[in-house]
Design a protein around this motif. Structure first.
Motif, mmCIF file in Angstrom:
data_model
loop_
_atom_site.group_PDB
_atom_site.id
_atom_site.type_symbol
_atom_site.label_atom_id
_atom_site.label_comp_id
_atom_site.label_asym_id
_atom_site.label_seq_id
_atom_site.Cartn_x
_atom_site.Cartn_y
_atom_site.Cartn_z
ATOM 1 N N UNK A 219 65.663 56.388 29.481
ATOM 2 C CA UNK A 219 66.612 56.654 28.412
ATOM 3 C C UNK A 219 67.327 57.973 28.689
ATOM 4 N N UNK A 220 68.495 58.078 28.101
ATOM 5 C CA UNK A 220 69.196 59.347 28.160
ATOM 6 C C UNK A 220 68.629 60.231 27.069
ATOM 7 N N UNK A 221 68.507 61.488 27.370
ATOM 8 C CA UNK A 221 67.941 62.409 26.406
ATOM 9 C C UNK A 221 68.725 63.710 26.465
ATOM 10 N N UNK A 222 68.994 64.256 25.314
ATOM 11 C CA UNK A 222 69.710 65.526 25.256
ATOM 12 C C UNK A 222 68.782 66.614 25.787
ATOM 13 N N UNK A 223 69.310 67.480 26.604
ATOM 14 C CA UNK A 223 68.472 68.531 27.182
ATOM 15 C C UNK A 223 67.972 69.492 26.111
ATOM 16 N N UNK B 205 72.918 66.281 28.931
ATOM 17 C CA UNK B 205 71.894 65.252 28.760
ATOM 18 C C UNK B 205 71.299 64.916 30.111
#
Lengths: 206, 256, 206
Positions: free
Chosen positions: C68-72, C58
């Motif tokens: 925000x955190x985001x999944x790669x 992420x």
């Protein structure tokens, strides 16, 4: 895909995106059959992920429904401020009912009432149902065929438990003699007290 | 700090014994939530001796409570009375000299009460333990990240031909019930060709009649096309135009 | 609380728990006034968090409404399978519509409705179009100029038919029970339809 290093980011990506706990099997199902890692490799990847969470704001935990990332408790003070409402409080009556279902399942409402010495309100049962913490697992074969309640996986998930064994141990039943002394009762049996003055003196000052 | 207000008067302390002023009953029972809890409190904290109870005073209170019940929470008062009655019974049995040794088998009523209280206490403690467990939305939250852009992959449903035929037969049966829809055996090839002809005609003004036929299809193909066009004419879906006798015939989709 | 090291876990915990982007101001608001970190310190903490995301599944990204955190994206293949839906079933109404188009083409929606005795929803027509099982072959010359539908090549392919002639004849369908008996089909497990049988095998042989 069996190298653990390569699995780590995939597994953590899936856990973060899922928004709910994932079992090892569910994580395995994200891979196509020909690349599906062995259970041990997934387990190793999870261990590695947990290891990498050390010192971070979140941790990898295993609850009844699987693995999930969650915020470390010590940051609850700040994180809790994200929401304006304070967390929901549960009444003692509700928690005691829940405790009875958790420790004594399957249990009927009547049995709960017998132990608590008071009626269990329909509201409490409904709230526990709505939260999906309890479910009906059958009916006792007695007149009226009352429903028997048990706790759910959601209950375990909510309270950070993997299984019922992780519940705090129930207090032991103390030896009756010790208890009598503690409560200031006369020694049983009654033959010892031929008169009404069975009361113990130390109770009198109250 | 007053613990509660009852009829304008501050109640500053919890009761020391079972003689709760009737007006305070509801408040006090609510604080404890239920009588077993209150009893446990009284025995533990106030050293109440369950044998040191004046039965006549308890009885007096019964009557007062019964009178007040209409105005109060009936259930709680009833619970309280049940508990009081239990205590009174214990007391009265303790007062009586044992009549015969037969009764030896009978359990000491105090033991019964103790067992109950103890059982209750275990779960009271268990509830407190559960309250302490780290809990979602209070002590911890699930950690999530926005998912990456994901192609929606929803596989299309499978359909079994038998399923299709079943619903068709049923809808046709139903249609017959609604009205006498004549469903006759007909060559599907004709209907298929009707669709094809219509498609060929779509978007065009006039199409030479001849161009709709293909010699490659052989005699049967030509017949099918012809029947299809006839059917289309019958259903007013196409128009046939012939400008002069024996001149070329043109076909036109009526709706286009 | 101004040391960046100490801020990092709090900020990441908040971002992971929030479930939505947070602005720097919103993160600052999680701290009580006396401990509120300076904007630069929060920014430094965010930088540190982004740095720690390197090589993980992420990433920390800034979008219009905050961080925000985001999944790669490179893990989308696996993560996407979390939402793999099992194929649903088509409604009875859709199957009826499809059957009528197949057997009575070219046919308008109104005509289908007339036979079925109930309205055909736009959704059904759209779904059949999207599946490329039906197409518009013209418009009937009546008020409203309704579209006439016919089946497609894809429809024939799906059902393994060379042409529409290979569909069982209507007359046979109307006596499905007999047909089934003749063809020796097992009963299809379909809801409320004891006559659930037909002749796909038959079509294949012809």
């Amino acid at each position: 895909m069996s190298d653990v290093e390569g699995l780590v980011p995939i597994v953590e990506a899936a856990l973060l995106a899922a928004g709910k706990p994932l079992t090892v099997a569910a994580i395995g199902a994200l891979f196509e059959e020909h690349e599906r890692p062995a259970k041990e490799d997934l387990q190793a990847a999870l261990d590695e992920i947990r290891h990498r969470c050390e010192g971070r704001g979140f941790d990898l935990v295993e609850v009844a429904s699987g693995f999930r990332f969650q915020v470390r408790e010590r940051y609850a003070t700040w994180v809790g401020r994200l929401w304006h409402e304070s967390p929901q409080k549960y009444s003692r009556a509700l928690l005691e009912t829940l405790a009875l279902v958790a420790y004594r399942q399957p249990i009927t409402r009547g049995e709960i009432e017998e132990i608590r010495g008071v009626a269990v309100s329909t509201n409490i049962i409904r709230t526990l149902h709505e939260r999906e913490w309890i479910r009906v697992v059958g009916h006792r074969d007695v007149p009226g065929r009352p429903a028997m309640y048990a706790t759910t996986r959601q209950f375990l998930d909510y309270f950070n438990l993997k299984n019922l064994d992780q519940l705090p141990a129930l207090a032991d039943i103390r030896d009756l003699e010790t208890l009598n002394a503690e409560l200031g009762f006369d020694t049983l049996p009654m033959e010892a007290s031929p008169t009404a003055q069975a009361a113990v003196d130390d109770a009198e000052q109250s | 700090m007053p613990f509660a207000f009852v009829m304008g008067k501050a109640v500053t302390e919890l009761p020391k014994d079972l003689y709760i002023p009737p007006q305070a009953l509801e408040v006090i029972l609510e604080a404890f939530e239920w009588p077993l809890d209150l009893l446990l409190y009284l025995i533990r904290r106030q050293n109440l001796d369950i044998l040191d109870i004046d039965v006549s005073r308890i009885t007096e209170q019964y009557m007062q409570y019964v009178e007040l019940m209409d105005a109060m929470r009936f259930e709680l008062a009833a619970e309280y009375l049940l508990m009081a009655a239990m205590l009174a019974e214990i007391k009265s049995r303790m007062l009586l000299p044992r009549a015969t040794p037969v009764e030896e088998e009978e359990e000491d009523p105090r033991a019964q009460l103790i067992r109950r209280l103890q059982e209750y206490e275990r779960f009271k403690k268990a509830a407190e333990d559960i309250e302490e467990l780290p809990r979602m939305e209070r002590d911890t939250w699930i950690a999530t990240a926005a998912p990456p852009p994901i192609e929606k992959q929803r596989p299309a449903p499978d359909v079994d031909m038998r399923e299709l035929l079943t619903v068709l037969s049923e809808v046709l049966k139903r249609a017959q019930m609604y009205e006498s829809h004549q469903v006759q055996r007909e060559a599907l090839s004709t209907r298929e060709r009707m669709s094809e002809v219509l498609e060929k005609l779509s978007g065009q003004q006039f199409v030479p009649f001849i161009s709709l036929f293909s010699a490659r299809e052989g005699k049967l193909g030509v017949v099918v096309t012809f029947l299809a066009i006839m059917e289309l004419i019958k259903e007013s879906l196409v128009e046939i135009v012939q400008t002069e006798n024996f001149g070329p015939i043109h076909v036109k989709g009526r709706a286009e």
